[in-house]
Motif scaffolding. Structure first.
Motif, PDB file in Angstrom:
ATOM      1  N   ILE A 148       0.865  -1.179   0.000  1.00 51.15           N
ATOM      2  CA  ILE A 148       0.000   0.000   0.000  1.00 51.15           C
ATOM      3  C   ILE A 148       0.902   1.229   0.000  1.00 51.15           C
ATOM      4  O   ILE A 148       2.087   1.143   0.324  1.00 51.15           O
ATOM      5  CB  ILE A 148      -0.931   0.044   1.237  1.00 51.15           C
ATOM      6  N   ALA A 149       0.361   2.367  -0.367  1.00 49.53           N
ATOM      7  CA  ALA A 149       1.076   3.640  -0.263  1.00 49.53           C
ATOM      8  C   ALA A 149       0.085   4.661   0.270  1.00 49.53           C
ATOM      9  O   ALA A 149      -0.566   5.383  -0.494  1.00 49.53           O
ATOM     10  CB  ALA A 149       1.657   4.065  -1.608  1.00 49.53           C
ATOM     11  N   LEU A 150      -0.034   4.682   1.595  1.00 45.29           N
ATOM     12  CA  LEU A 150      -1.046   5.511   2.249  1.00 45.29           C
ATOM     13  C   LEU A 150      -0.411   6.359   3.347  1.00 45.29           C
ATOM     14  O   LEU A 150       0.708   6.082   3.803  1.00 45.29           O
ATOM     15  CB  LEU A 150      -2.143   4.622   2.851  1.00 45.29           C
ATOM     16  N   ASP A 151      -1.137   7.372   3.784  1.00 46.97           N
ATOM     17  CA  ASP A 151      -0.612   8.274   4.809  1.00 46.97           C
ATOM     18  C   ASP A 151      -0.740   7.701   6.218  1.00 46.97           C
ATOM     19  O   ASP A 151      -0.139   8.224   7.154  1.00 46.97           O
ATOM     20  CB  ASP A 151      -1.339   9.624   4.731  1.00 46.97           C
ATOM     21  N   ALA A 152      -1.504   6.623   6.381  1.00 47.58           N
ATOM     22  CA  ALA A 152      -1.679   6.001   7.699  1.00 47.58           C
ATOM     23  C   ALA A 152      -0.582   4.979   7.963  1.00 47.58           C
ATOM     24  O   ALA A 152      -0.037   4.381   7.032  1.00 47.58           O
ATOM     25  CB  ALA A 152      -3.048   5.335   7.774  1.00 47.58           C
ATOM     26  N   ASN A 153      -0.252   4.774   9.240  1.00 42.12           N
ATOM     27  CA  ASN A 153       0.735   3.790   9.681  1.00 42.12           C
ATOM     28  C   ASN A 153       2.033   3.896   8.878  1.00 42.12           C
ATOM     29  O   ASN A 153       2.445   2.959   8.190  1.00 42.12           O
ATOM     30  CB  ASN A 153       0.182   2.368   9.595  1.00 42.12           C
ATOM     31  N   LYS A 161       4.633   4.766   1.395  1.00 40.32           N
ATOM     32  CA  LYS A 161       4.857   6.126   1.872  1.00 40.32           C
ATOM     33  C   LYS A 161       5.528   6.145   3.243  1.00 40.32           C
ATOM     34  O   LYS A 161       5.817   7.224   3.775  1.00 40.32           O
ATOM     35  CB  LYS A 161       3.527   6.887   1.954  1.00 40.32           C
ATOM     36  N   GLY A 162       5.764   4.964   3.801  1.00 39.25           N
ATOM     37  CA  GLY A 162       6.325   4.861   5.138  1.00 39.25           C
ATOM     38  C   GLY A 162       7.804   5.186   5.205  1.00 39.25           C
ATOM     39  O   GLY A 162       8.506   5.276   4.186  1.00 39.25           O
ATOM     40  N   HIS A 163       8.294   5.317   6.420  1.00 41.24           N
ATOM     41  CA  HIS A 163       9.678   5.736   6.645  1.00 41.24           C
ATOM     42  C   HIS A 163      10.687   4.729   6.067  1.00 41.24           C
ATOM     43  O   HIS A 163      11.698   5.119   5.467  1.00 41.24           O
ATOM     44  CB  HIS A 163       9.927   5.918   8.144  1.00 41.24           C
ATOM     45  N   TYR A 164      10.400   3.448   6.248  1.00 38.81           N
ATOM     46  CA  TYR A 164      11.358   2.412   5.829  1.00 38.81           C
ATOM     47  C   TYR A 164      11.546   2.398   4.314  1.00 38.81           C
ATOM     48  O   TYR A 164      12.679   2.524   3.806  1.00 38.81           O
ATOM     49  CB  TYR A 164      10.860   1.061   6.330  1.00 38.81           C
ATOM     50  N   LEU A 165      10.455   2.240   3.565  1.00 34.84           N
ATOM     51  CA  LEU A 165      10.590   2.161   2.110  1.00 34.84           C
ATOM     52  C   LEU A 165      11.015   3.490   1.501  1.00 34.84           C
ATOM     53  O   LEU A 165      11.739   3.517   0.494  1.00 34.84           O
ATOM     54  CB  LEU A 165       9.286   1.668   1.488  1.00 34.84           C
ATOM     55  N   GLN A 166      10.605   4.588   2.095  1.00 27.80           N
ATOM     56  CA  GLN A 166      11.073   5.882   1.602  1.00 27.80           C
ATOM     57  C   GLN A 166      12.590   5.991   1.743  1.00 27.80           C
ATOM     58  O   GLN A 166      13.270   6.512   0.853  1.00 27.80           O
ATOM     59  CB  GLN A 166      10.380   7.021   2.354  1.00 27.80           C
ATOM     60  N   SER A 167      13.119   5.478   2.850  1.00 27.67           N
ATOM     61  CA  SER A 167      14.568   5.535   3.046  1.00 27.67           C
ATOM     62  C   SER A 167      15.298   4.644   2.050  1.00 27.67           C
ATOM     63  O   SER A 167      16.380   4.994   1.554  1.00 27.67           O
ATOM     64  CB  SER A 167      14.930   5.129   4.477  1.00 27.67           C
ATOM     65  N   ALA A 209      -8.501   1.744  -3.048  1.00 35.95           N
ATOM     66  CA  ALA A 209      -7.263   1.936  -3.816  1.00 35.95           C
ATOM     67  C   ALA A 209      -6.050   1.795  -2.892  1.00 35.95           C
ATOM     68  O   ALA A 209      -6.056   2.285  -1.761  1.00 35.95           O
ATOM     69  CB  ALA A 209      -7.258   3.297  -4.478  1.00 35.95           C
ATOM     70  N   THR A 210      -5.012   1.113  -3.379  1.00 33.77           N
ATOM     71  CA  THR A 210      -3.801   0.902  -2.569  1.00 33.77           C
ATOM     72  C   THR A 210      -2.734   1.967  -2.820  1.00 33.77           C
ATOM     73  O   THR A 210      -1.834   2.135  -2.003  1.00 33.77           O
ATOM     74  CB  THR A 210      -3.179  -0.469  -2.885  1.00 33.77           C
TER      75      THR A 210
END
Length: 454
Positions: A148-153, A161-167, A209-210
């Protein structure tokens, strides 16, 4: 120059050219390969792929498979959960394993091949100094841009959109998502990877939508290969995926995509369990393992038996590559009977899991421990892939399995209701793999599992 001299020069050039072409055609098998399993999985997932590498001449002593102690990811990567691992936990285990392989093989670099979450762990290792130790890296069905690519969690490791994959995806600059000096390849499906879908069908939310596309596993700067009609797990464990891996690492196409059997394979492995709602790869002691030959009937005399000690290990067992076996695990008043087709080659990775009582997540049934309403039942499992009746129909005694899931391949097992008695051996076929098994009327105490390889 005389005609004889011209002739000699021509012959010499022809020989040199032939020698050069021959040398170029030889696959490079010098690099140790470390296989990295995915979320909730085990090192044994890679047995079939390792056999295919061996069948093409890759040295057995250069093929390794890491086993993460706690293979399941946390819901929130920053919050401890019992029997689950953080991204740091997994990367640290991989780093230690790679170091050991480098020392053991006297090598300067390895090739890393990861399934699903394993590919993300590889990328995290590369980002934190591991790229100096890696010549090739392959991610297979890895959700490199999230499931998923969402603003939650934003602390979920699977959120694009999370910290790990963004890094991971913004570590190198210049539009590249791969580290310099490492040859990287991704394997993805066309549309059948349940974790690379534009909607949340894999999570029971088909209308949501994911933020992810079918191209989600691809990486900028990598060699990105599409393997049509393969599901999420097959992208790592199917013969066509092997062919892509082999060519990328060795520089040559494999000579075969079939496992070459040996007459008397030696088998051994580990027995592990299920705790606190997740699989664990920690050893389970006190399990009584009996291995029975299975033909048209099942032998009552085990060909091998042992009670595991604290290390959870069993074997070695000298098997026949033409004989099917029932691996019967007895522990705490329950039996898990794992029926397998003949095992063609030796392995030390035949790890066996003491499974929980299965549930049936069907609309017409409650998701509670299964009790058959009539006849008997079999749990039909495919750890290296998923089921879809339209794509790969399962046959039970030459009839279509009505309980097999349909649509997008998303389930690696299903319960089959049978009218047969427990004394009757049932034949189950998937593709070209046939397994005979004896069903059960009480899965809580006696769970028979048809355990397909491919």
């Amino acid at each position: 120059m005389t005609r004889i001299a011209y002739t000699l020069v021509a012959i010499l050039l022809t020989c040199v050219t032939g020698m050069t072409s021959s040398a170029q055609a030889q696959p490079n098998m010098s690099v140790p390969i470390v296989f990295v399993h995915g979320n909730g999985d085990d090192a044994s997932k890679w047995i079939g792929i390792i056999w295919l590498f061996e069948s093409n001449g890759y040295p057995t002593d250069k093929l390794f498979s890491v086993r993460f102690s706690h293979p399941s990811a946390r819901t929130n990567d920053t919050v401890e959960e019992v029997n689950r691992s953080s991204t740091t936990d997994a990367t640290a285990e991989l780093s230690a394993f790679v170091t050991r392989v480098l020392i053991e093989t006297h090598s300067s670099k390895v090739a890393l091949i990861g399934s699903s979450r394993g590919g993300m762990t590889i990328r995290n290792y590369l980002r934190h100094g591991g790229s100096n130790n890696v010549a090739f890296a392959i991610t297979c069905g890895t959700p490199n841009h999230g499931v998923i690519a969402l603003d939650a969690n934003l602390d979920s490791e699977f959120n694009g959109k999370g910290h790990y994959l963004q890094s991971l995806n913004h570590a190198y600059g210049n539009g590249s998502e791969v580290p310099p000096g490492v040859k990287m390849m991704t394997l993805r499906s066309d549309k059948l990877d349940k974790y690379a879908q534009p909607n949340g069908i894999a999570f029971g939310k088909a209308q949501t939508a994911t933020g992810i596309t079918y191209e989600g596993p691809a990486l900028a700067g990598a060699t990105n290969i599409v393997l049509p009609n393969l599901d999420h797990r097959e992208l790592a464990f199917y013969p066509s995926a092997f062919a892509a891996m082999y060519k990328f690492i060795t520089g040559a196409a494999p000579t075969t995509t079939l496992v070459t059997p040996v007459s008397s394979p030696t088998l051994s492995g580990l027995i592990t369990g299920f705790e606190n709602g997740a699989f664990t790869n920690l050893p389970l002691s006190g399990v009584h393992l009996r291995i029975y030959p299975v033909n048209s009937t099942e032998s009552t005399t085990p060909a091998y038996e042992v009670v595991t000690r604290s290390d959870g290990r069993w074997g070695p067992f000298q098997a026949s590559s033409t004989q099917e076996y029932d691996f019967d695990l007895e522990f705490q008043g329950r039996h898990i009977r794992l029926y397998r087709a003949p095992v063609p080659r030796s392995t030390t990775l035949l790890n066996l899991r003491f499974l929980p009582v299965p549930t049936e997540p069907k609309v017409t049934r409650q998701a509670t421990p299964s009790v058959p309403t009539h006849g008997s039942q079999l749990l039909i499992a495919r750890p290296q892939g998923y089921f879809s009746r339209e794509r790969d129909p399962v046959l039970i005694d030459n009839k279509l399995a009505n309980d097999e899931p349909t649509g997008l391949p998303m389930n690696d097992s299903f319960l089959a209701d049978l009218p047969t008695s427990t004394a009757q051996i049932t034949s189950v076929v998937l593709r070209k793999e046939t397994i005979a098994a004896r069903p059960s009327t009480d899965l809580a105490t006696d769970l028979p599992v048809v355990d397909f390889l491919w």
